[in-house]
Design a protein around this motif. Sequence first.
Motif, short mmCIF file in Angstrom:
data_model
loop_
_atom_site.label_atom_id
_atom_site.label_comp_id
_atom_site.label_asym_id
_atom_site.label_seq_id
_atom_site.Cartn_x
_atom_site.Cartn_y
_atom_site.Cartn_z
N GLU A 12 95.02 32.40 40.16
CA GLU A 12 95.24 33.44 41.16
C GLU A 12 95.55 34.78 40.50
O GLU A 12 95.00 35.81 40.87
N LEU A 13 96.42 34.76 39.51
CA LEU A 13 96.76 36.03 38.83
C LEU A 13 95.58 36.55 38.02
O LEU A 13 95.33 37.76 37.99
N GLY A 14 94.87 35.66 37.37
CA GLY A 14 93.72 36.08 36.59
C GLY A 14 92.66 36.76 37.42
O GLY A 14 92.06 37.76 37.01
N ALA A 15 92.44 36.27 38.62
CA ALA A 15 91.39 36.80 39.49
C ALA A 15 91.85 38.03 40.28
O ALA A 15 91.01 38.85 40.67
N ASN A 16 93.16 38.17 40.51
CA ASN A 16 93.63 39.17 41.49
C ASN A 16 94.79 40.04 41.04
O ASN A 16 95.40 40.71 41.87
N ARG A 17 95.10 40.07 39.76
CA ARG A 17 96.29 40.81 39.28
C ARG A 17 96.30 42.26 39.76
O ARG A 17 97.30 42.74 40.29
N GLU A 18 95.22 42.97 39.62
CA GLU A 18 95.20 44.39 40.00
C GLU A 18 95.37 44.57 41.51
O GLU A 18 96.13 45.43 41.97
N ARG A 19 94.70 43.74 42.30
CA ARG A 19 94.84 43.85 43.76
C ARG A 19 96.24 43.46 44.21
O ARG A 19 96.78 44.06 45.14
N ILE A 20 96.83 42.46 43.57
CA ILE A 20 98.22 42.08 43.88
C ILE A 20 99.15 43.24 43.57
O ILE A 20 100.01 43.61 44.37
#
Length: 129
Positions: A12-20
């Motif tokens: 989850e963090l790898g795919a969405n870190r910037e959006r999070i």
Amino acid sequence: MAQIKIFAGHAELGANRERISDAIHSALVAALAYPAEKRFQRFFALAEDNFVYPSDRSDRYIIIEISLFEGRSVETKKALIRHLFKNFAADLGLPPNDLEITLFESPRENWGIRGQPADELELNYTVGV
């Protein structure tokens, strides 16, 4: 001041870190009138065997812990939580059941920032919102 810890699985963090990061920051700016240039976030990517959660959560489950100066109103803190849920749903398609948020408040004198106790700092924003 707000220091944010984000806990989630590696995928989850790898795919969405910037959006999070953006979803959290925009919620802080909107709800707390937080300065746009201040972003204090730490990401904790957890291996599957180190992240135990209830069966009604998915592998996208995220925990956000926010440490902040005390002094915000109850309404402001609730607005922050609502903004976070809204942003994560809109920006990441994350259902509410896969996001948990905890706010931890402490007095400014308990913080050390830029070489001094935080209650002695001159801030460029208002805490009492």
